[in-house]
Design an enzyme around this catalytic site. Structure first.
Site, short mmCIF file in Angstrom:
data_model
loop_
_atom_site.label_atom_id
_atom_site.label_comp_id
_atom_site.label_asym_id
_atom_site.label_seq_id
_atom_site.Cartn_x
_atom_site.Cartn_y
_atom_site.Cartn_z
N LYS A 35 0.85 -1.02 -0.16
CA LYS A 35 0.15 0.13 0.10
C LYS A 35 0.77 1.19 0.11
CE LYS A 35 -0.49 -0.08 4.91
NZ LYS A 35 -1.14 -0.66 6.07
N ARG A 130 -10.74 0.23 14.63
CA ARG A 130 -10.78 0.80 13.24
C ARG A 130 -11.85 0.29 12.54
NH1 ARG A 130 -4.60 1.70 11.26
NH2 ARG A 130 -5.05 -0.29 10.64
N TYR A 256 17.35 29.21 9.43
CA TYR A 256 16.29 30.02 9.93
C TYR A 256 16.14 29.96 11.30
CZ TYR A 256 14.60 30.25 4.98
OH TYR A 256 14.60 30.58 3.79
N MET A 304 13.65 24.24 3.33
CA MET A 304 12.68 23.47 2.17
C MET A 304 13.76 22.62 1.25
SD MET A 304 10.18 25.03 -0.60
CE MET A 304 8.63 24.86 -0.16
C1 LIG Z 1 -0.65 -1.76 6.60
C2 LIG Z 1 -1.01 -3.28 7.08
C3 LIG Z 1 -0.39 -4.15 7.48
C4 LIG Z 1 1.10 -4.19 7.47
O1 LIG Z 1 1.47 -3.43 8.55
P1 LIG Z 1 3.27 -3.53 8.98
O2 LIG Z 1 3.11 -3.17 10.25
O3 LIG Z 1 3.74 -2.38 7.84
O4 LIG Z 1 3.68 -4.80 8.78
C5 LIG Z 1 -0.89 -5.30 7.78
N1 LIG Z 1 -2.44 -5.38 7.65
C6 LIG Z 1 -3.34 -4.25 7.47
C7 LIG Z 1 -4.65 -4.29 7.55
C8 LIG Z 1 -2.69 -2.97 6.95
O5 LIG Z 1 -3.59 -2.06 7.04
#
Ligand SMILES: *Cc1c(COP(=O)(O)O)cnc(C)c1O
Length: 384
Positions: A35, A130, A256, A304
């Protein structure tokens, strides 16, 4: 000539980290989680290193499409499932498996005219709060899916909130088991932290694990453990060069806000990297940086396009530095020295996940396909 900043993706490290996961959970099938454009590394760039996975897990349908275009015919899982009804058509067309975490997604499936029934992963909210069905609603959701002609196979899924810490996974496992124990279907429970820290748990090892951050070489439980402890290697190096050198007198300030003030005469280097490249602005004086492979510290505020580093440790080590010297923000220096992304993340009050994913578009990225791993091979041409 473009600015000298560049990220390098190490295919051999991705491959080695995947093997590390397999050693930890030898009986499990491994989802490589890609992802967020493979945690900022680029789906196309990690594909070579991770194609030994059993499947790819992601969120975005466009990313799933890109994987199919790369020629991946194996499993792809949408970790959040579909977002609207017509996404189900793309699931059919691309053969995507998808999570089902709420009633609305079951409604969409029930209304879907599918050619072939689809494989779904029914998600339980076992305590993370969640996405997912509450344990007491899980079995009725399963029964509803099971009755649908649109559904082929139902697998079971949950996600741990504390696999990286002292709370652990026991309580969530208990809730999961109480509601799901006698339901048929494959299971997928563990993320990276569970794979590394709870690998002895037979349930974590069961069926499918979901490996994300571990594949990219960052330790999910830093600072308790570092990448070295877990035997994983950085899959990304962010490097640039010095564009300038300034010799400070006692009382001179840098950058800065004049946040850094020299207590004694000091030579600093000015590197071509700033927060618009994805380097965290929250990094303060003291954040580790490598110059020509020698560990030193950031001084003053990150701006930046530039940041400033103390060259004293190089002078002490007798290592020359000046215009054009190599600066490693994280990953592997040309000479082999290593700077863990987790150390930089910690200095910014953040985590490796965020730094990787925030690599800016303006940074050119190359893939290092050398078989011998980071720091040992030739660099391919930038591909964006
Ligand atoms: C992102 C994600 C993972 C992977 O998590 P890591 O901690 O990066 O291994 C696994 N399961 C779900 C549902 C996720 O959203």
């Amino acid at each position: 000539m473009p600015r000298p900043i560049r990220a390098t993706i190490h295919s051999a490290a991705l491959h080695a980290n995947l093997e590390r996961v397999r050693r930890s959970v030898p009986d499990a099938k491994v989802w490589a989680v890609v992802k967020a454009n493979a945690y900022g590394h680029g789906i196309e760039r990690v594909f070579e290193g991770l194609r030994g996975a059993d499947g790819f897990a992601l969120l975005d349908l466009g990313e799933a499409e890109r994987l199919r275009e790369l020629g991946w015919r194996g499993p792809i899982l949408l970790l959040e499932g579909v977002f609207e009804a017509r996404d189900l058509e793309l699931c059919s067309r691309l053969g995507l498996w998808h999570a089902v975490h709420c009633d609305e997604q079951i409604d969409m499936l029930a209304a879907h005219k599918t050619q072939a029934p689809q494989r779904v992963f029914l998600k339980m909210n076992s305590g993370m709060n969640r996405l997912g069905f509450a344990p007491q609603r899980y079995r009725s959701a399963w029964a509803r899916l099971d009755a649908l002609p649109q559904v082929d196979e139902i697998s079971l899924m949950t996600h741990f909130s504390d696999a990286d810490g002292p709370r652990g996974i026991a309580q969530q496992l208990e809730r999961f088991n109480a509601a799901a124990r006698d339901l048929p279907g494959e299971r997928t429970l563990g993320n990276s932290a569970a794979i590394l820290r709870h690998a002895t748990d037979t349930q974590v090892r069961a069926d499918w694990v979901r490996a994300g951050i571990v594949l990219y070489g960052s330790a999910p439980d830093f600072p308790e453990h570092g990448a070295g402890h877990w035997g994983i290697r950085p899959a990304m190096t962010l490097a640039t060069r010095l564009l300038g050198v300034q010799r400070l007198q006692a009382g001179d300030t840098v950058g800065y806000g004049s946040l850094f003030c020299a207590a004694e005469p000091l030579t600093i280097g000015v590197a071509a990297c700033g927060y618009a490249d994805g380097y965290p602005r929250h990094c303060d004086t003291g954040t580790p940086v490598l110059v020509n492979g020698v560990r030193t510290r950031l001084v003053g505020r990150v701006s930046m396009d530039l940041l400033t580093v103390d060259l004293t440790p190089l002078e002490r080590a007798g290592v020359a530095a000046g215009f054009g010297s190599e600066v490693t923000l994280w990953g592997r220096a040309a000479g082999g020295a290593l700077l863990e992304i987790d150390e930089v993340a910690r200095a910014a009050g953040s985590v490796g996940w965020e730094l990787m994913a925030a690599l800016a578009r303006r940074v050119p990225v190359a893939v290092d396909s050398a078989a011998h791993g980071p720091g040992c091979g030739s660099i391919g041409a930038p591909d964006r």
